[in-house]
Design an enzyme around this catalytic site. Structure first.
Site, PDB file in Angstrom:
ATOM      1  N   ARG A 138      -9.264   0.945   9.055  1.00  0.00           N
ATOM      2  CA  ARG A 138      -8.798  -0.400   9.370  1.00  0.00           C
ATOM      3  C   ARG A 138      -9.822  -1.158  10.192  1.00  0.00           C
ATOM      4  O   ARG A 138      -9.522  -2.185  10.763  1.00  0.00           O
ATOM      5  CB  ARG A 138      -7.517  -0.292  10.169  1.00  0.00           C
ATOM      6  N   ARG A 169      -0.064  -8.570  13.716  1.00  0.00           N
ATOM      7  CA  ARG A 169      -0.642  -7.565  12.803  1.00  0.00           C
ATOM      8  C   ARG A 169      -1.568  -8.240  11.790  1.00  0.00           C
ATOM      9  O   ARG A 169      -2.619  -7.694  11.441  1.00  0.00           O
ATOM     10  CB  ARG A 169       0.483  -6.783  12.106  1.00  0.00           C
ATOM     11  N   LYS A 228       0.835  -1.207   0.000  1.00  0.00           N
ATOM     12  CA  LYS A 228       0.000   0.000   0.000  1.00  0.00           C
ATOM     13  C   LYS A 228       0.876   1.267   0.000  1.00  0.00           C
ATOM     14  O   LYS A 228       0.610   2.193  -0.746  1.00  0.00           O
ATOM     15  CB  LYS A 228      -0.897   0.048   1.257  1.00  0.00           C
ATOM     16  N   ARG A 285      12.290  -6.406   5.009  1.00  0.00           N
ATOM     17  CA  ARG A 285      12.386  -5.051   4.459  1.00  0.00           C
ATOM     18  C   ARG A 285      13.187  -4.112   5.360  1.00  0.00           C
ATOM     19  O   ARG A 285      13.155  -4.219   6.572  1.00  0.00           O
ATOM     20  CB  ARG A 285      11.008  -4.490   4.115  1.00  0.00           C
TER      21      ARG A 285
HETATM   22  P1  AMP Z   1       1.107   0.508   9.239  1.00  0.00           P
HETATM   23  O1  AMP Z   1       2.325   1.345   9.010  1.00  0.00           O
HETATM   24  O2  AMP Z   1      -0.078   0.973   8.427  1.00  0.00           O
HETATM   25  O3  AMP Z   1       1.379  -0.968   9.104  1.00  0.00           O
HETATM   26  O4  AMP Z   1       0.666   0.758  10.768  1.00  0.00           O
HETATM   27  C1  AMP Z   1       1.547   0.425  11.831  1.00  0.00           C
HETATM   28  C2  AMP Z   1       0.771   0.308  13.124  1.00  0.00           C
HETATM   29  O5  AMP Z   1       0.102   1.547  13.422  1.00  0.00           O
HETATM   30  C3  AMP Z   1      -0.356  -0.727  13.116  1.00  0.00           C
HETATM   31  O6  AMP Z   1       0.108  -2.040  13.392  1.00  0.00           O
HETATM   32  C4  AMP Z   1      -1.262  -0.179  14.229  1.00  0.00           C
HETATM   33  O7  AMP Z   1      -0.709  -0.440  15.520  1.00  0.00           O
HETATM   34  C5  AMP Z   1      -1.172   1.308  14.003  1.00  0.00           C
HETATM   35  N1  AMP Z   1      -2.198   1.786  13.042  1.00  0.00           N
HETATM   36  C6  AMP Z   1      -1.980   2.368  11.829  1.00  0.00           C
HETATM   37  N2  AMP Z   1      -3.131   2.712  11.235  1.00  0.00           N
HETATM   38  C7  AMP Z   1      -4.116   2.350  12.085  1.00  0.00           C
HETATM   39  C8  AMP Z   1      -5.534   2.417  12.036  1.00  0.00           C
HETATM   40  N3  AMP Z   1      -6.187   2.936  10.971  1.00  0.00           N
HETATM   41  N4  AMP Z   1      -6.231   1.908  13.091  1.00  0.00           N
HETATM   42  C9  AMP Z   1      -5.612   1.406  14.166  1.00  0.00           C
HETATM   43  N5  AMP Z   1      -4.275   1.288  14.280  1.00  0.00           N
HETATM   44  C10 AMP Z   1      -3.514   1.750  13.250  1.00  0.00           C
END
Ligand code: AMP
Length: 219
Positions: free
Chosen positions: A88, A172, A13, A127
């Site tokens: 999410r 995750r 993404k 990564r």
């Molecule tokens: P990402 O970089 O999108 O993988 O996000 C890293 C971490 O941030 C996730 O594992 C969650 O802990 C938190 N996070 C990011 N976006 C959200 C969201 N929309 N809702 C809840 N937690 C989020």
């Protein structure tokens, strides 16, 4: 044009969001990047979410909804944005609908990056990023040409995300299945959902995104 990119961690993404940002002149809004910046700054928000992020759990809906609402109210979002990592959960998707409706805006495209989950753990845990210029690499599929030196800027320091460890990636993915996957039928029911093969090479996935969005605005 306002776009949502959906898909589990590691689906690509962020990579596609950056390409859309550059090609179509939209702003990339990565909820994960915003939260990581809050953690790095030590702000009250960062202190509140740090442990949840390190454990691979989602942060509470109300926290993230306030953060995104404030962000899309800023002037740079007027010409359109790409949401990467938000919504999410179904409550987040419903809140997004409400905040857009209040502003007289709508979602133009919801794109799912579909992936083979067995391959995701390898993709994510390998990564790493140049600490200076942010160029992205992978231990197995995209190492630096000269070991330890960034191909793009020549720097010798790299970072890995704290939550890219195998145990955290599993948490995750579990959070994705429990909370995020139910968004897909939510958007599918409206006929708004398009799917792109997130396992394809970056430029092949980018071409599929281009098919959906139409020609880029910025050369
Ligand atoms: P990402 O970089 O999108 O993988 O996000 C890293 C971490 O941030 C996730 O594992 C969650 O802990 C938190 N996070 C990011 N976006 C959200 C969201 N929309 N809702 C809840 N937690 C989020």
């Amino acid at each position: 044009m306002n776009i949502v990119l959906l898909g589990p961690p590691g689906a690509g993404k962020g990579t596609q969001a950056r390409l859309i940002q550059d090609g179509w002149g939209l702003v990339q809004l990565s909820s994960g990047d915003m939260l990581r910046a809050a953690v790095a700054s030590g702000s009250p928000l960062g202190q509140r979410v740090r442990q949840m992020m390190e454990a691979g759990q989602l942060v509470p809906d109300d926290v993230i909804i306030v953060m995104i609402k404030e962000r899309i109210a800023r002037p740079d979002c007027k010409s359109g944005f790409i949401l990467d990592g938000f919504p999410r959960s179904v409550p987040q998707a419903e809140a997004l609908d409400r905040m857009l409706a209040e502003k007289g805006l709508k979602l133009d495209h919801v794109i799912e990056m579909a992936v083979d989950e067995a391959a995701l753990i390898d993709r994510i845990t390998g990564r790493f990023t140049c600490a200076k210029c942010g160029a992205g690499y992978h231990d197995r599929t995209k190492p630096t040409k000269i070991p330890g030196i960034c191909d793009v800027c020549g720097a010798g320091e790299f970072t890995r995300r704290a939550d890219d460890k195998p145990e955290t990636v599993k948490a995750r993915l579990a959070a994705y299945h429990a909370r995020t996957a139910p968004i897909l039928p939510y958007y599918r029911a409206r006929g708004a959902l398009k799917s792109v093969d997130g396992m394809a090479d970056i430029d092949v996935a980018a071409a599929a995104v281009r098919e959906i969005l139409g020609p880029p605005k910025v050369s």
